[in-house]
Design a protein around this motif. Structure first.
Motif, PDB file in Angstrom:
ATOM      1  N   UNK A   1      24.987  33.401  56.905  1.00  0.00           N
ATOM      2  CA  UNK A   1      25.592  34.682  56.535  1.00  0.00           C
ATOM      3  C   UNK A   1      27.037  34.554  56.060  1.00  0.00           C
ATOM      4  N   UNK A   2      27.581  33.343  56.041  1.00  0.00           N
ATOM      5  CA  UNK A   2      28.972  33.108  55.644  1.00  0.00           C
ATOM      6  C   UNK A   2      29.056  33.079  54.118  1.00  0.00           C
ATOM      7  N   UNK A   3      29.379  34.229  53.538  1.00  0.00           N
ATOM      8  CA  UNK A   3      29.408  34.319  52.077  1.00  0.00           C
ATOM      9  C   UNK A   3      30.599  33.586  51.472  1.00  0.00           C
ATOM     10  N   UNK A   4      31.636  33.351  52.267  1.00  0.00           N
ATOM     11  CA  UNK A   4      32.742  32.536  51.754  1.00  0.00           C
ATOM     12  C   UNK A   4      32.274  31.099  51.556  1.00  0.00           C
ATOM     13  N   UNK A   5      31.585  30.553  52.541  1.00  0.00           N
ATOM     14  CA  UNK A   5      31.036  29.206  52.414  1.00  0.00           C
ATOM     15  C   UNK A   5      30.050  29.151  51.255  1.00  0.00           C
ATOM     16  N   UNK A   6      29.203  30.173  51.143  1.00  0.00           N
ATOM     17  CA  UNK A   6      28.240  30.233  50.037  1.00  0.00           C
ATOM     18  C   UNK A   6      28.958  30.246  48.693  1.00  0.00           C
ATOM     19  N   UNK A   7      29.977  31.078  48.579  1.00  0.00           N
ATOM     20  CA  UNK A   7      30.718  31.172  47.323  1.00  0.00           C
ATOM     21  C   UNK A   7      31.383  29.865  46.944  1.00  0.00           C
ATOM     22  N   UNK A   8      31.888  29.152  47.925  1.00  0.00           N
ATOM     23  CA  UNK A   8      32.515  27.864  47.645  1.00  0.00           C
ATOM     24  C   UNK A   8      31.480  26.847  47.185  1.00  0.00           C
ATOM     25  N   UNK A   9      30.265  26.951  47.730  1.00  0.00           N
ATOM     26  CA  UNK A   9      29.183  26.082  47.246  1.00  0.00           C
ATOM     27  C   UNK A   9      28.870  26.371  45.790  1.00  0.00           C
ATOM     28  N   UNK A  10      28.806  27.655  45.437  1.00  0.00           N
ATOM     29  CA  UNK A  10      28.512  28.040  44.053  1.00  0.00           C
ATOM     30  C   UNK A  10      29.625  27.579  43.116  1.00  0.00           C
ATOM     31  N   UNK A  11      30.866  27.851  43.500  1.00  0.00           N
ATOM     32  CA  UNK A  11      31.990  27.593  42.591  1.00  0.00           C
ATOM     33  C   UNK A  11      32.193  26.111  42.320  1.00  0.00           C
TER      34      UNK A  11
ATOM     35  N   UNK B   1      18.210  40.277  53.323  1.00  0.00           N
ATOM     36  CA  UNK B   1      18.840  41.595  53.336  1.00  0.00           C
ATOM     37  C   UNK B   1      20.228  41.606  52.703  1.00  0.00           C
ATOM     38  N   UNK B   2      20.743  40.443  52.316  1.00  0.00           N
ATOM     39  CA  UNK B   2      22.057  40.349  51.685  1.00  0.00           C
ATOM     40  C   UNK B   2      21.992  39.696  50.309  1.00  0.00           C
ATOM     41  N   UNK B   3      20.825  39.689  49.693  1.00  0.00           N
ATOM     42  CA  UNK B   3      20.648  38.962  48.441  1.00  0.00           C
ATOM     43  C   UNK B   3      21.593  39.443  47.351  1.00  0.00           C
ATOM     44  N   UNK B   4      21.761  40.748  47.209  1.00  0.00           N
ATOM     45  CA  UNK B   4      22.575  41.257  46.112  1.00  0.00           C
ATOM     46  C   UNK B   4      23.999  40.715  46.183  1.00  0.00           C
ATOM     47  N   UNK B   5      24.535  40.612  47.385  1.00  0.00           N
ATOM     48  CA  UNK B   5      25.880  40.042  47.541  1.00  0.00           C
ATOM     49  C   UNK B   5      25.907  38.604  47.057  1.00  0.00           C
TER      50      UNK B   5
ATOM     51  N   UNK C   1      24.878  33.207  42.967  1.00  0.00           N
ATOM     52  CA  UNK C   1      23.687  32.500  43.417  1.00  0.00           C
ATOM     53  C   UNK C   1      22.632  32.418  42.327  1.00  0.00           C
ATOM     54  N   UNK C   2      21.881  31.327  42.324  1.00  0.00           N
ATOM     55  CA  UNK C   2      20.897  31.086  41.264  1.00  0.00           C
ATOM     56  C   UNK C   2      19.497  31.592  41.599  1.00  0.00           C
ATOM     57  N   UNK C   3      19.271  31.936  42.854  1.00  0.00           N
ATOM     58  CA  UNK C   3      17.948  32.382  43.267  1.00  0.00           C
ATOM     59  C   UNK C   3      17.929  32.598  44.765  1.00  0.00           C
ATOM     60  N   UNK C   4      16.748  32.793  45.309  1.00  0.00           N
ATOM     61  CA  UNK C   4      16.629  33.130  46.720  1.00  0.00           C
ATOM     62  C   UNK C   4      15.336  32.589  47.299  1.00  0.00           C
ATOM     63  N   UNK C   5      15.434  32.129  48.551  1.00  0.00           N
ATOM     64  CA  UNK C   5      14.267  31.671  49.304  1.00  0.00           C
ATOM     65  C   UNK C   5      14.167  32.538  50.549  1.00  0.00           C
TER      66      UNK C   5
END
Length: 307
Positions: free
Chosen positions: A178-188, A202-206, A212-216
């Protein structure tokens, strides 16, 4: 489905349930109809098998091989990609499953962090992942990040730093945190040939807004058709429509969570909505109380009257 490091993994990926008989044995008969249901009813053309939703840690190595082979065989010509999760507590078991995944021509593999003897830092975890990947060096490799379950609270970004030097076949991460900062750093910081996939439905849109490139996810087994509309709306710049669909999914899952939305309930809900006979979960996961899945299914139909 020949292995290829060039196929970008995007869009929806359903984390599949493992069909069992009433006696608790794997039930291969349901896999063909399951794939048809995903492609024809949900518009989902990628699957992630033998993962958390598939109860992988409650399966033997032999069972996981049999299931992986059946999923790959039945998906041929119908699915775009089959990703086989091969993570285990034992490095040797994970390597055995990796060799097998290459033999059956899986499109990719994924590995979760071992969670009994836990890696103490990112370097140790990367060493484990490297050893797994080394036995099938041409097979696209994904790290499966699920800290809430594994208890390995190493930022995914730290795992991804420099990993392609260790694992040339590395192609991305299934980020189920759920850590979107960590997720964003992975993307960037990811190169263009990596896929950063989000795993909190439940947080896919964020996550899409973060790039993000997709969702599992497990819910894409039965709300995939609606989430495909969410992704299309987002890509077309219609944030109002995308939010509307996301809020509906949140309403459904919020209702389900109040009833105790664990794997047993989720699996029975899939059976209720799809008509497939997926059977009970395997202990220690408990079967769903008889009325819970029916109540959530009723809620689903009230929120989503049609696909």
């Amino acid at each position: 489905m020949a292995p290829s490091v060039d196929k970008m993994l995007t869009g929806l990926i359903a984390a599949t349930f493992t069909p069992f008989t009433r006696e608790g044995e794997i039930n291969l008969v349901e896999i063909g109809p399951y794939i048809d249901y995903l492609t024809e009813k949900q518009g989902v053309r990628n699957i992630f098998v033998n993962g958390t939703t598939g109860e992988s840690m409650s399966l033997s190595v032999t069972e996981r091989k049999i299931l992986a082979e059946e999923w790959c065989q039945k998906a041929k010509g119908k699915m775009d990609q089959v990703i086989v999760h091969v993570g285990c507590m034992s490095l040797k078991d994970a390597q055995e499953l990796t060799r097998h995944a290459a033999q059956i021509r899986a499109d990719a593999i994924a590995v979760i962090a071992p969670s009994f003897f836990k890696p103490s830092n990112a370097d140790v975890l990367k060493s484990f992942l490297k050893e797994v990947a080394s036995v099938a060096p041409s097979l696209p490799f994904y790290y499966y990040h699920l800290p809430a379950i594994t208890g390995v609270n190493v930022p995914a970004k730290d795992v991804l730093d420099g990993i392609e030097k260790l694992i040339p076949s590395f192609r991305g991460v299934k980020f189920s945190g759920s850590d979107l900062m960590d997720f964003g750093r992975c993307v960037s910081d990811s190169p263009p040939h990596w896929s950063v996939l989000y795993g909190v439905d439940e947080q896919l849109l964020a996550a899409l807004a973060m790039g993000g490139h997709g969702a599992v996810g497990s819910t894409y087994n039965y709300v995939g058709c609606h989430v495909n509309k969410l992704i299309s709306a987002f890509e077309n710049g219609d944030l109002v429509q995308a939010r509307t669909i996301q809020f509906k999914i949140q309403e459904l899952l919020s209702y389900a969570m109040k009833l105790g939305f664990d794997l047993g309930v989720n699996k029975q809900l899939m059976s209720e909505l799809s008509g497939l006979c997926l059977g009970p979960p395997r202990l220690p996961v408990m079967p769903c109380p008889p009325d819970h899945a029916q109540s959530i299914a009723w809620k689903y139909h009230s929120i989503f009257p049609e696909c």
